[in-house]
Scaffold this motif. Structure first.
Motif, PDB file in Angstrom:
ATOM      1  N   LYS A 100     -84.349 -20.788 -43.704  1.00 48.76           N
ATOM      2  CA  LYS A 100     -84.326 -19.424 -43.171  1.00 48.76           C
ATOM      3  C   LYS A 100     -82.979 -19.118 -42.523  1.00 48.76           C
ATOM      4  O   LYS A 100     -82.416 -18.032 -42.701  1.00 48.76           O
ATOM      5  N   PHE A 101     -82.479 -20.081 -41.755  1.00 43.49           N
ATOM      6  CA  PHE A 101     -81.190 -19.864 -41.098  1.00 43.49           C
ATOM      7  C   PHE A 101     -80.051 -19.726 -42.101  1.00 43.49           C
ATOM      8  O   PHE A 101     -79.214 -18.820 -41.989  1.00 43.49           O
ATOM      9  N   LEU A 102     -80.001 -20.612 -43.078  1.00 44.91           N
ATOM     10  CA  LEU A 102     -78.909 -20.577 -44.056  1.00 44.91           C
ATOM     11  C   LEU A 102     -78.920 -19.289 -44.870  1.00 44.91           C
ATOM     12  O   LEU A 102     -77.860 -18.769 -45.240  1.00 44.91           O
ATOM     13  N   ALA A 103     -80.115 -18.761 -45.149  1.00 50.00           N
ATOM     14  CA  ALA A 103     -80.190 -17.494 -45.881  1.00 50.00           C
ATOM     15  C   ALA A 103     -79.598 -16.363 -45.052  1.00 50.00           C
ATOM     16  O   ALA A 103     -78.815 -15.543 -45.551  1.00 50.00           O
ATOM     17  N   ALA A 104     -79.951 -16.319 -43.756  1.00 43.62           N
ATOM     18  CA  ALA A 104     -79.405 -15.286 -42.878  1.00 43.62           C
ATOM     19  C   ALA A 104     -77.912 -15.478 -42.683  1.00 43.62           C
ATOM     20  O   ALA A 104     -77.139 -14.506 -42.658  1.00 43.62           O
ATOM     21  N   TRP A 105     -77.476 -16.731 -42.574  1.00 44.67           N
ATOM     22  CA  TRP A 105     -76.045 -17.019 -42.397  1.00 44.67           C
ATOM     23  C   TRP A 105     -75.258 -16.633 -43.642  1.00 44.67           C
ATOM     24  O   TRP A 105     -74.106 -16.202 -43.555  1.00 44.67           O
ATOM     25  N   SER A 106     -75.866 -16.777 -44.803  1.00 47.31           N
ATOM     26  CA  SER A 106     -75.227 -16.338 -46.051  1.00 47.31           C
ATOM     27  C   SER A 106     -75.051 -14.822 -46.055  1.00 47.31           C
ATOM     28  O   SER A 106     -74.035 -14.302 -46.524  1.00 47.31           O
ATOM     29  N   MET A 107     -76.058 -14.110 -45.538  1.00 49.14           N
ATOM     30  CA  MET A 107     -75.943 -12.656 -45.430  1.00 49.14           C
ATOM     31  C   MET A 107     -74.783 -12.271 -44.530  1.00 49.14           C
ATOM     32  O   MET A 107     -74.035 -11.321 -44.806  1.00 49.14           O
ATOM     33  N   GLY A 145     -73.371 -17.211 -36.780  1.00 45.73           N
ATOM     34  CA  GLY A 145     -74.377 -18.250 -36.949  1.00 45.73           C
ATOM     35  C   GLY A 145     -75.080 -18.593 -35.651  1.00 45.73           C
ATOM     36  O   GLY A 145     -76.293 -18.791 -35.618  1.00 45.73           O
ATOM     37  N   GLY A 146     -74.310 -18.656 -34.565  1.00 49.38           N
ATOM     38  CA  GLY A 146     -74.908 -18.936 -33.265  1.00 49.38           C
ATOM     39  C   GLY A 146     -75.895 -17.867 -32.850  1.00 49.38           C
ATOM     40  O   GLY A 146     -77.008 -18.164 -32.396  1.00 49.38           O
ATOM     41  N   TYR A 147     -75.514 -16.610 -33.027  1.00 51.50           N
ATOM     42  CA  TYR A 147     -76.402 -15.504 -32.661  1.00 51.50           C
ATOM     43  C   TYR A 147     -77.625 -15.442 -33.576  1.00 51.50           C
ATOM     44  O   TYR A 147     -78.723 -15.104 -33.130  1.00 51.50           O
ATOM     45  N   LEU A 148     -77.436 -15.776 -34.836  1.00 48.76           N
ATOM     46  CA  LEU A 148     -78.576 -15.797 -35.763  1.00 48.76           C
ATOM     47  C   LEU A 148     -79.569 -16.891 -35.383  1.00 48.76           C
ATOM     48  O   LEU A 148     -80.783 -16.675 -35.409  1.00 48.76           O
ATOM     49  N   ALA A 149     -79.056 -18.069 -35.039  1.00 43.28           N
ATOM     50  CA  ALA A 149     -79.934 -19.180 -34.670  1.00 43.28           C
ATOM     51  C   ALA A 149     -80.724 -18.844 -33.411  1.00 43.28           C
ATOM     52  O   ALA A 149     -81.939 -19.096 -33.337  1.00 43.28           O
ATOM     53  N   VAL A 150     -80.045 -18.271 -32.413  1.00 41.55           N
ATOM     54  CA  VAL A 150     -80.731 -17.865 -31.186  1.00 41.55           C
ATOM     55  C   VAL A 150     -81.773 -16.788 -31.498  1.00 41.55           C
ATOM     56  O   VAL A 150     -82.903 -16.822 -30.996  1.00 41.55           O
ATOM     57  N   GLY A 151     -81.404 -15.828 -32.341  1.00 39.34           N
ATOM     58  CA  GLY A 151     -82.328 -14.763 -32.717  1.00 39.34           C
ATOM     59  C   GLY A 151     -83.550 -15.290 -33.443  1.00 39.34           C
ATOM     60  O   GLY A 151     -84.667 -14.813 -33.233  1.00 39.34           O
ATOM     61  N   GLN A 152     -83.353 -16.297 -34.298  1.00 38.31           N
ATOM     62  CA  GLN A 152     -84.490 -16.861 -35.016  1.00 38.31           C
ATOM     63  C   GLN A 152     -85.397 -17.659 -34.083  1.00 38.31           C
ATOM     64  O   GLN A 152     -86.619 -17.671 -34.257  1.00 38.31           O
ATOM     65  N   ALA A 153     -84.810 -18.319 -33.086  1.00 36.97           N
ATOM     66  CA  ALA A 153     -85.634 -19.027 -32.108  1.00 36.97           C
ATOM     67  C   ALA A 153     -86.502 -18.039 -31.335  1.00 36.97           C
ATOM     68  O   ALA A 153     -87.694 -18.291 -31.101  1.00 36.97           O
ATOM     69  N   ASP A 220     -64.463 -25.894 -29.004  1.00 36.56           N
ATOM     70  CA  ASP A 220     -64.987 -24.604 -29.469  1.00 36.56           C
ATOM     71  C   ASP A 220     -65.844 -24.776 -30.716  1.00 36.56           C
ATOM     72  O   ASP A 220     -66.891 -24.133 -30.867  1.00 36.56           O
ATOM     73  N   LEU A 221     -65.400 -25.659 -31.604  1.00 34.42           N
ATOM     74  CA  LEU A 221     -66.173 -25.942 -32.814  1.00 34.42           C
ATOM     75  C   LEU A 221     -67.512 -26.581 -32.454  1.00 34.42           C
ATOM     76  O   LEU A 221     -68.570 -26.189 -32.977  1.00 34.42           O
ATOM     77  N   LEU A 222     -67.483 -27.535 -31.529  1.00 32.60           N
ATOM     78  CA  LEU A 222     -68.716 -28.208 -31.112  1.00 32.60           C
ATOM     79  C   LEU A 222     -69.655 -27.250 -30.389  1.00 32.60           C
ATOM     80  O   LEU A 222     -70.884 -27.393 -30.479  1.00 32.60           O
ATOM     81  N   TYR A 223     -69.092 -26.279 -29.672  1.00 33.59           N
ATOM     82  CA  TYR A 223     -69.925 -25.315 -28.976  1.00 33.59           C
ATOM     83  C   TYR A 223     -70.814 -24.555 -29.962  1.00 33.59           C
ATOM     84  O   TYR A 223     -72.037 -24.463 -29.769  1.00 33.59           O
ATOM     85  N   PHE A 224     -70.202 -24.010 -31.008  1.00 30.80           N
ATOM     86  CA  PHE A 224     -70.983 -23.208 -31.960  1.00 30.80           C
ATOM     87  C   PHE A 224     -71.934 -24.067 -32.781  1.00 30.80           C
ATOM     88  O   PHE A 224     -73.086 -23.673 -33.016  1.00 30.80           O
ATOM     89  N   VAL A 225     -71.471 -25.243 -33.204  1.00 29.39           N
ATOM     90  CA  VAL A 225     -72.361 -26.136 -33.948  1.00 29.39           C
ATOM     91  C   VAL A 225     -73.531 -26.565 -33.064  1.00 29.39           C
ATOM     92  O   VAL A 225     -74.691 -26.579 -33.501  1.00 29.39           O
ATOM     93  N   GLY A 226     -73.226 -26.879 -31.794  1.00 33.53           N
ATOM     94  CA  GLY A 226     -74.278 -27.265 -30.865  1.00 33.53           C
ATOM     95  C   GLY A 226     -75.259 -26.137 -30.595  1.00 33.53           C
ATOM     96  O   GLY A 226     -76.473 -26.352 -30.533  1.00 33.53           O
ATOM     97  N   LEU A 227     -74.732 -24.914 -30.436  1.00 33.07           N
ATOM     98  CA  LEU A 227     -75.587 -23.752 -30.194  1.00 33.07           C
ATOM     99  C   LEU A 227     -76.550 -23.546 -31.354  1.00 33.07           C
ATOM    100  O   LEU A 227     -77.753 -23.294 -31.151  1.00 33.07           O
ATOM    101  N   ILE A 228     -76.033 -23.669 -32.570  1.00 30.82           N
ATOM    102  CA  ILE A 228     -76.866 -23.490 -33.763  1.00 30.82           C
ATOM    103  C   ILE A 228     -77.950 -24.567 -33.830  1.00 30.82           C
ATOM    104  O   ILE A 228     -79.137 -24.274 -34.035  1.00 30.82           O
TER     105      ILE A 228
END
Length: 247
Positions: A100-107, A145-153, A220-228
């Protein structure tokens, strides 16, 4: 189980284009991103051949559009009563969450690709730092991606897509606002410096700024990957609890 992940990904990506959501999302993004750059960011008044005016306003566009894209992830499944069916399939929960996340991230990636003509335009008008522009796009994609992951949670907490959207927008707004100087200065007057530093560290805008300026920092890279990863883990836990406790 990569096949399961791919199956969920295809199902979700197809579902976006079976409703007006994908077309409205892409159309709004394609209109608003250049509009912010040209009119609000005064692209032509800067006399600079770069995409800084667009990158400056993308976070605020993400605050609204990413939750709109993420709100249906789990809320729609619960509203339609298809969550139990999905959970009964021989698909691990991580594959459902990740697909689900990857589909939204692709969008989100498709939406960013729609701004590619602006990149061509600045190269026609001058000699921009294309490496810095590419880094800016990477940062924007990671932030989305970070905002999408938070939104999906947050979508996993309700069966109402409107509620999921409001919650997602609120969370994205707080993550964006946390790094603004006036927020940090107001905290500094009544809170210890360590608290202000902690809040600043939570700011998506603070970490995005490094990418926007052409710098790929490990923190910064770890922040977004960690957030996701954290947000998707929370989404999986919430879905598992709903499966055990019903609606």
């Amino acid at each position: 189980m990569i096949h399961a992940l791919h199956a969920v990904y295809r199902r979700e990506l197809t579902a976006y284009f079976q409703t007006p959501l994908a077309y409205v999302f892409l159309a709004v993004f394609a209109f608003c991103a250049p509009a912010f750059a040209f009119h609000i960011g005064r692209f032509f008044d800067t006399n600079r051949a770069d995409l800084a005016p667009m990158f400056d306003y993308l976070p605020w566009l993400f605050v609204v559009l990413m939750p709109a894209l993420a709100m249906r992830a789990w809320a729609e499944e619960r509203d339609r009563g298809t969550l139990e069916f999905l959970m009964a399939l021989p698909i691990p929960l991580w594959a459902s969450t990740g697909g689900k996340f990857l589909a939204a991230w692709s969008m989100a990636a498709f939406a960013l690709l729609l701004t590619f003509p602006m990149w061509i335009a600045v190269n026609y008008l001058g000699a921009p730092d294309n490496a810095a522009i590419a880094t800016g796009y990477l940062g924007a994609w990671l932030m989305a991606g970070g905002y999408l992951a938070v939104g999906q949670a947050l979508s996993a907490t309700t069966s109402n897509q409107v509620v999921a959207f409001v919650l997602g927008t609120g969370a994205a707004f707080l993550l964006t606002m946390a790094g603004l100087p006036f927020v940090l200065s107001s905290l500094g007057e009544s809170a210890p410096a360590v608290v202000s530093e902690f809040v600043a560290g939570l700011s998506a805008l603070e970490h995005y700024d490094a990418f926007r300026h052409g710098v790929i920092g490990l923190a910064d890279l770890l922040y977004f990957v960690g957030l996701i990863l954290v947000a998707l883990t929370i989404a999986g836990i919430l879905v598992a609890e709903r499966r055990g406790g019903g609606r």
